[in-house]
Motif scaffolding. Structure first.
Motif, PDB file in Angstrom:
ATOM      1  N   PHE A 198      34.567  20.432 -58.770  1.00  0.00           N
ATOM      2  CA  PHE A 198      33.750  19.933 -57.666  1.00  0.00           C
ATOM      3  C   PHE A 198      34.544  20.073 -56.363  1.00  0.00           C
ATOM      4  CE2 PHE A 198      31.474  17.142 -60.870  1.00  0.00           C
ATOM      5  CZ  PHE A 198      30.274  17.826 -60.752  1.00  0.00           C
ATOM      6  N   VAL A 199      33.868  20.541 -55.322  1.00  0.00           N
ATOM      7  CA  VAL A 199      34.498  20.679 -54.011  1.00  0.00           C
ATOM      8  C   VAL A 199      33.634  19.946 -52.989  1.00  0.00           C
ATOM      9  CG1 VAL A 199      35.268  22.273 -52.216  1.00  0.00           C
ATOM     10  CG2 VAL A 199      35.473  22.923 -54.633  1.00  0.00           C
ATOM     11  N   PRO A 200      34.152  18.894 -52.371  1.00  0.00           N
ATOM     12  CA  PRO A 200      33.370  18.146 -51.372  1.00  0.00           C
ATOM     13  C   PRO A 200      32.964  19.038 -50.202  1.00  0.00           C
ATOM     14  CG  PRO A 200      35.342  16.933 -52.023  1.00  0.00           C
ATOM     15  CD  PRO A 200      35.492  18.312 -52.582  1.00  0.00           C
ATOM     16  N   VAL A 201      31.766  18.842 -49.705  1.00  0.00           N
ATOM     17  CA  VAL A 201      31.253  19.603 -48.563  1.00  0.00           C
ATOM     18  C   VAL A 201      30.841  18.611 -47.488  1.00  0.00           C
ATOM     19  CG1 VAL A 201      29.525  21.248 -47.749  1.00  0.00           C
ATOM     20  CG2 VAL A 201      30.463  21.473 -50.060  1.00  0.00           C
ATOM     21  N   GLU A 202      31.367  18.790 -46.304  1.00  0.00           N
ATOM     22  CA  GLU A 202      31.079  17.872 -45.213  1.00  0.00           C
ATOM     23  C   GLU A 202      29.585  17.863 -44.884  1.00  0.00           C
ATOM     24  OE1 GLU A 202      32.481  17.011 -40.573  1.00  0.00           O
ATOM     25  OE2 GLU A 202      33.340  18.687 -41.721  1.00  0.00           O
ATOM     26  N   GLY A 203      29.025  16.679 -44.800  1.00  0.00           N
ATOM     27  CA  GLY A 203      27.617  16.539 -44.473  1.00  0.00           C
ATOM     28  C   GLY A 203      26.684  16.586 -45.668  1.00  0.00           C
ATOM     29  N   GLN A 204      27.234  16.797 -46.866  1.00  0.00           N
ATOM     30  CA  GLN A 204      26.416  16.854 -48.070  1.00  0.00           C
ATOM     31  C   GLN A 204      26.786  15.707 -49.000  1.00  0.00           C
ATOM     32  OE1 GLN A 204      26.469  20.635 -50.038  1.00  0.00           O
ATOM     33  NE2 GLN A 204      25.988  21.798 -48.196  1.00  0.00           N
ATOM     34  N   HIS A 205      25.756  15.110 -49.594  1.00  0.00           N
ATOM     35  CA  HIS A 205      25.982  13.984 -50.504  1.00  0.00           C
ATOM     36  C   HIS A 205      26.636  14.440 -51.799  1.00  0.00           C
ATOM     37  CE1 HIS A 205      25.412  10.217 -52.616  1.00  0.00           C
ATOM     38  NE2 HIS A 205      24.725  10.843 -53.558  1.00  0.00           N
ATOM     39  N   ARG A 206      26.205  15.587 -52.315  1.00  0.00           N
ATOM     40  CA  ARG A 206      26.742  16.095 -53.573  1.00  0.00           C
ATOM     41  C   ARG A 206      27.718  17.238 -53.295  1.00  0.00           C
ATOM     42  NH1 ARG A 206      23.639  14.917 -58.217  1.00  0.00           N
ATOM     43  NH2 ARG A 206      24.353  16.852 -59.169  1.00  0.00           N
ATOM     44  N   PRO A 207      28.819  17.290 -54.020  1.00  0.00           N
ATOM     45  CA  PRO A 207      29.773  18.388 -53.831  1.00  0.00           C
ATOM     46  C   PRO A 207      29.241  19.683 -54.441  1.00  0.00           C
ATOM     47  CG  PRO A 207      30.464  17.026 -55.664  1.00  0.00           C
ATOM     48  CD  PRO A 207      29.265  16.348 -55.060  1.00  0.00           C
ATOM     49  N   ARG A 208      29.743  20.803 -53.976  1.00  0.00           N
ATOM     50  CA  ARG A 208      29.379  22.069 -54.591  1.00  0.00           C
ATOM     51  C   ARG A 208      30.257  22.298 -55.809  1.00  0.00           C
ATOM     52  NH1 ARG A 208      32.488  24.657 -50.215  1.00  0.00           N
ATOM     53  NH2 ARG A 208      34.234  25.817 -51.143  1.00  0.00           N
ATOM     54  N   THR A 209      29.806  23.173 -56.702  1.00  0.00           N
ATOM     55  CA  THR A 209      30.563  23.505 -57.902  1.00  0.00           C
ATOM     56  C   THR A 209      31.211  24.868 -57.720  1.00  0.00           C
ATOM     57  OG1 THR A 209      29.041  22.255 -59.308  1.00  0.00           O
ATOM     58  CG2 THR A 209      30.474  23.850 -60.394  1.00  0.00           C
ATOM     59  N   THR A 210      32.494  24.935 -57.958  1.00  0.00           N
ATOM     60  CA  THR A 210      33.232  26.195 -57.856  1.00  0.00           C
ATOM     61  C   THR A 210      33.761  26.573 -59.237  1.00  0.00           C
ATOM     62  OG1 THR A 210      33.890  25.884 -55.552  1.00  0.00           O
ATOM     63  CG2 THR A 210      35.264  27.330 -56.889  1.00  0.00           C
ATOM     64  N   ILE A 211      33.436  27.786 -59.650  1.00  0.00           N
ATOM     65  CA  ILE A 211      33.967  28.329 -60.904  1.00  0.00           C
ATOM     66  C   ILE A 211      35.222  29.116 -60.548  1.00  0.00           C
ATOM     67  CG2 ILE A 211      33.506  29.767 -62.915  1.00  0.00           C
ATOM     68  CD1 ILE A 211      31.722  27.294 -62.729  1.00  0.00           C
ATOM     69  N   LEU A 212      36.367  28.605 -60.943  1.00  0.00           N
ATOM     70  CA  LEU A 212      37.652  29.233 -60.630  1.00  0.00           C
ATOM     71  C   LEU A 212      38.051  30.169 -61.763  1.00  0.00           C
ATOM     72  CD1 LEU A 212      40.199  29.466 -58.850  1.00  0.00           C
ATOM     73  CD2 LEU A 212      41.133  27.502 -60.123  1.00  0.00           C
ATOM     74  N   ILE A 213      38.273  31.425 -61.404  1.00  0.00           N
ATOM     75  CA  ILE A 213      38.644  32.453 -62.388  1.00  0.00           C
ATOM     76  C   ILE A 213      40.077  32.890 -62.118  1.00  0.00           C
ATOM     77  CG2 ILE A 213      38.050  34.708 -63.351  1.00  0.00           C
ATOM     78  CD1 ILE A 213      35.243  34.321 -62.120  1.00  0.00           C
ATOM     79  N   LYS A 214      40.946  32.666 -63.063  1.00  0.00           N
ATOM     80  CA  LYS A 214      42.358  33.048 -62.935  1.00  0.00           C
ATOM     81  C   LYS A 214      42.655  34.112 -63.994  1.00  0.00           C
ATOM     82  CE  LYS A 214      47.022  31.079 -62.673  1.00  0.00           C
ATOM     83  NZ  LYS A 214      47.244  31.462 -61.251  1.00  0.00           N
ATOM     84  N   PHE A 215      42.771  35.351 -63.553  1.00  0.00           N
ATOM     85  CA  PHE A 215      42.950  36.455 -64.479  1.00  0.00           C
ATOM     86  C   PHE A 215      44.363  36.496 -65.041  1.00  0.00           C
ATOM     87  CE2 PHE A 215      39.300  38.021 -62.032  1.00  0.00           C
ATOM     88  CZ  PHE A 215      38.464  38.403 -63.067  1.00  0.00           C
ATOM     89  N   ALA A 216      44.473  37.033 -66.241  1.00  0.00           N
ATOM     90  CA  ALA A 216      45.776  37.213 -66.879  1.00  0.00           C
ATOM     91  C   ALA A 216      46.555  38.303 -66.149  1.00  0.00           C
ATOM     92  CB  ALA A 216      45.596  37.579 -68.351  1.00  0.00           C
ATOM     93  N   GLU A 217      47.862  38.241 -66.253  1.00  0.00           N
ATOM     94  CA  GLU A 217      48.725  39.202 -65.562  1.00  0.00           C
ATOM     95  C   GLU A 217      48.417  40.630 -65.979  1.00  0.00           C
ATOM     96  OE1 GLU A 217      51.503  40.685 -63.009  1.00  0.00           O
ATOM     97  OE2 GLU A 217      50.730  38.630 -63.143  1.00  0.00           O
ATOM     98  N   GLU A 218      48.067  40.822 -67.232  1.00  0.00           N
ATOM     99  CA  GLU A 218      47.798  42.180 -67.720  1.00  0.00           C
ATOM    100  C   GLU A 218      46.608  42.821 -67.016  1.00  0.00           C
ATOM    101  OE1 GLU A 218      45.463  41.876 -71.769  1.00  0.00           O
ATOM    102  OE2 GLU A 218      46.913  40.220 -71.636  1.00  0.00           O
ATOM    103  N   VAL A 219      45.640  41.998 -66.593  1.00  0.00           N
ATOM    104  CA  VAL A 219      44.478  42.519 -65.868  1.00  0.00           C
ATOM    105  C   VAL A 219      44.907  43.064 -64.509  1.00  0.00           C
ATOM    106  CG1 VAL A 219      42.254  41.944 -64.851  1.00  0.00           C
ATOM    107  CG2 VAL A 219      42.899  40.971 -67.053  1.00  0.00           C
ATOM    108  N   LEU A 220      45.765  42.319 -63.803  1.00  0.00           N
ATOM    109  CA  LEU A 220      46.244  42.742 -62.504  1.00  0.00           C
ATOM    110  C   LEU A 220      47.120  43.993 -62.615  1.00  0.00           C
ATOM    111  CD1 LEU A 220      47.128  39.301 -60.869  1.00  0.00           C
ATOM    112  CD2 LEU A 220      44.968  40.561 -60.833  1.00  0.00           C
ATOM    113  N   GLN A 221      47.937  44.056 -63.648  1.00  0.00           N
ATOM    114  CA  GLN A 221      48.783  45.235 -63.856  1.00  0.00           C
ATOM    115  C   GLN A 221      47.936  46.476 -64.112  1.00  0.00           C
ATOM    116  OE1 GLN A 221      51.394  44.058 -67.047  1.00  0.00           O
ATOM    117  NE2 GLN A 221      52.664  42.766 -65.715  1.00  0.00           N
TER     118      GLN A 221
END
Length: 227
Positions: A198-221
């Protein structure tokens, strides 16, 4: 018989064309079923982290079932091989067939090269959820995070059907089923840790939802080698 000869016969069920199905299902029915899924798992865990993990596993099971079908329908049996290509595919095509719209935003993390974020102002699975104060930052978006792990997409009606059959046919066997589905993400070629926040948003009662994707090192390589 009238019309005889016009109906094509298939010797093997696998030869039959894949129906696209209906484009939408009852939102109230889905909300009810998802609520049951959350409550079922809530009675079988001791903490919030474990509950989110179980929801993620449930989403993973749905995603794994349709991974190959999505590649067949949307990509002509071709899979994405580049990082930005797969992210764009999830952000646009996948989101649209699941939720009826493109995700609100797709951003790259500013602090880490391996992190990307898909944000939604009002994620469907959080829309009708009221979180008790004692559950803190519990986020039902973990279910969607599990789906993103296998970069899937599908007609919402079939997504709904797969969801129903996954959770309603035999509850006691759910964990065994999820265990058997593991390994599909590695097969897709983009291993990553995917979490919902959840990420708070100024002026909004409900926070937005953020899907965080952290790729493995092998993908970046691999991406660096491909140029």
């Amino acid at each position: 018989m009238i019309g005889a000869g016009k109906i094509k016969q298939y010797a093997n069920v696998l030869d039959k064309p894949l129906s696209r199905g209906r484009q939408e299902v009852s939102l109230s029915a889905f909300a009810f079923l998802f609520s049951e899924l959350v409550q079922y798992n809530q009675t079988r865990v001791d903490n919030i982290a474990e509950l989110e993990r179980r929801l993620e596993d449930a989403g993973y099971a749905v995603g794994a079932r349709v991974l190959e079908l999505l590649c067949h329908r949307e990509k002509g049996n071709r899979r994405e091989t580049r990082l930005l290509g797969i992210l764009s595919f999830v952000h646009s095509t996948v989101w649209k067939v699941l939720f009826g719209k493109v995700a609100d935003s797709l951003e790259k993390g500013t602090e880490h090269e391996d992190e990307y974020m898909i944000s939604e102002k009002e994620l469907l699975v959080n829309r009708f959820i009221s979180i008790p104060k004692d559950m803190g930052t519990f986020n039902c978006g973990a279910f969607v995070a599990g789906i993103v792990k296998v970069r899937m997409g599908y007609d919402l009606a079939v997504f709904h059907w797969l969801f129903v059959t996954s959770i309603s046919s035999n509850w006691p066997k759910l964990n065994k089923l999820l265990f058997l589905e593991k390994g599909v993400l590695d097969g897709a070629g983009f291993p990553a840790v995917v979490t919902a926040h959840f990420v708070p948003v100024e002026g909004q009662h409900r926070p937005r939802t953020t899907i965080l994707i952290k790729f493995a090192e092998e993908v970046l390589q691999r991406e660096a080698r491909l140029g």
